[in-house]
Write an enzyme that holds these catalytic residues in place. Structure first.
Site, mmCIF file in Angstrom:
data_model
loop_
_atom_site.group_PDB
_atom_site.id
_atom_site.type_symbol
_atom_site.label_atom_id
_atom_site.label_comp_id
_atom_site.label_asym_id
_atom_site.label_seq_id
_atom_site.Cartn_x
_atom_site.Cartn_y
_atom_site.Cartn_z
ATOM 1 N N ASP A 42 28.232 12.817 11.447
ATOM 2 C CA ASP A 42 29.333 13.502 12.138
ATOM 3 C C ASP A 42 28.807 14.332 13.310
ATOM 4 O OD1 ASP A 42 28.176 15.521 10.677
ATOM 5 O OD2 ASP A 42 30.036 16.246 9.772
ATOM 6 N N SER A 43 27.484 14.274 13.529
ATOM 7 C CA SER A 43 26.912 14.841 14.760
ATOM 8 C C SER A 43 27.548 14.182 15.987
ATOM 9 C CB SER A 43 25.394 14.641 14.780
ATOM 10 O OG SER A 43 25.072 13.282 14.547
ATOM 11 N N ASP A 81 28.800 9.773 7.120
ATOM 12 C CA ASP A 81 29.122 11.170 6.797
ATOM 13 C C ASP A 81 30.595 11.323 6.475
ATOM 14 O OD1 ASP A 81 27.027 12.988 6.790
ATOM 15 O OD2 ASP A 81 27.031 13.245 8.971
ATOM 16 N N LYS A 110 27.657 10.332 2.783
ATOM 17 C CA LYS A 110 26.873 11.567 2.691
ATOM 18 C C LYS A 110 27.819 12.746 2.795
ATOM 19 C CE LYS A 110 24.095 13.149 6.232
ATOM 20 N NZ LYS A 110 24.685 14.442 6.613
ATOM 21 N N GLU A 112 27.876 17.329 2.596
ATOM 22 C CA GLU A 112 27.035 18.524 2.692
ATOM 23 C C GLU A 112 27.302 19.504 1.559
ATOM 24 O OE1 GLU A 112 27.600 20.345 6.560
ATOM 25 O OE2 GLU A 112 27.103 18.481 7.607
ATOM 26 N N GLU A 176 17.877 19.667 6.007
ATOM 27 C CA GLU A 176 17.975 20.012 7.431
ATOM 28 C C GLU A 176 17.431 21.417 7.671
ATOM 29 O OE1 GLU A 176 21.601 18.986 9.448
ATOM 30 O OE2 GLU A 176 21.099 20.228 11.193
HETATM 31 O O1 KIV Z 1 25.417 14.307 11.402
HETATM 32 C C1 KIV Z 1 24.221 13.953 11.447
HETATM 33 O O2 KIV Z 1 23.787 13.260 12.368
HETATM 34 C C2 KIV Z 1 23.362 14.371 10.349
HETATM 35 C C3 KIV Z 1 21.886 14.231 10.542
HETATM 36 C C4 KIV Z 1 21.407 15.199 11.543
HETATM 37 C C5 KIV Z 1 21.142 14.331 9.273
HETATM 38 O O3 KIV Z 1 23.822 14.824 9.352
#
Ligand code: KIV
Length: 257
Positions: A42-43, A81, A110, A112, A176
């Site tokens: 989600d970056s 994510d 994934k 958090e 992270e």
């Molecule tokens: O959102 C993302 O790209 C991430 C990575 C930085 C691990 O969670």
């Protein structure tokens, strides 16, 4: 458990895990040759959409990018994510994770957090949804992006959370910006692989945001190493194109019908 996931777990203490992010098919198909795991992170909210935080990323945005990424992956494990607000409780998490998996055909999701998300993770895993965890700096809830593990109480919580997540059944944990000696301790303690970003070489693998790694995203963070300057290459190509267009060198007969 899917073979692609057990293969990843089996890499622990044998060979390092290579992971990068992808948000689209063309990038994913290049990375697929080198990665064990490709993450649709989600970056993308900050990298592509200039959002102030990943909290603005929606489920549909993640799904559309993931559909594109899926088309580029042949062999790597594909993880997506779950965006902010989509796993508030076990039922919602299950509904949204099922939607992500059915629409994108990704291998795993994934999310958090530590103790707070353990019940949610257990529900997903009970329903055969493979889960990757994420500890340390948690961009979806962070108030600052300082590294984690400075003081004893914070270290204890992160170490405890890593054990809880392992017990809940996650197949891997992203760490992270976790202080090096703590990342080392977690990596030694848990049986599943840790994937570090800013968390030292003690982790079982490393992940970077591809746009940072290739010099397209201008982030200045200690954990980023730039392996390429794609901005310069795009600049050079655009400049050559411009020159050819204004001097009528392009298109030639070869490029015309
Ligand atoms: O959102 C993302 O790209 C991430 C990575 C930085 C691990 O969670």
């Amino acid at each position: 458990m899917k073979k692609i996931i057990s293969d990843l777990i089996n890499k622990k203490n044998k060979s390092k895990i290579v992971s990068l992010t992808a948000y689209s098919k063309n990038i994913a198909s290049i990375l697929d040759n080198f990665c064990d795991l490709i993450l649709v992170g989600d970056s993308l909210g900050s990298v592509l959409y200039n959002y102030k935080s990943t909290r603005e990323v929606t489920l549909n945005t993640m799904i559309e990018h993931s559909k594109s990424v899926r088309m580029g992956i042949k062999k790597s494990l594909m993880v997506v994510d779950m965006p902010y607000g989509t796993y508030k409780n076990p039922n919602e998490a299950l509904k949204n994770a099922k939607k992500i998996i059915s629409k994108t055909k990704c291998d795993a999701i994934k999310l958090e957090g530590g103790k707070k998300v353990v019940q949610i993770i257990k529900t997903l895993i009970k329903n055969k949804i493979p889960v990757m965890a994420h500890l340390g700096v948690l961009p979806q809830s962070a108030t600052n992006f300082k590294f984690k593990g400075k003081d004893t109480s914070e270290r204890k919580v992160i170490l405890r959370d890593s054990k809880l997540l392992e017990e809940a059944g996650v197949f891997s944990i992203v760490l992270e910006c976790v202080e090096s000696s703590l990342a080392k301790e977690i990596t030694k303690t848990v049986k599943v692989p840790t994937i570090g970003i800013g968390s030292s070489a003690y982790c079982d693998g490393q992940v970077l945001v591809t746009d940072d790694m290739i010099g397209l995203n201008k982030i200045k963070a200690r954990f980023v190493k730039r392996y390429s300057n794609i901005e310069k290459q795009i600049n050079d190509a655009a400049l050559k194109f411009k020159k050819d267009v204004v001097t009528s060198k392009f298109p030639t007969k070869k490029h015309s019908y």
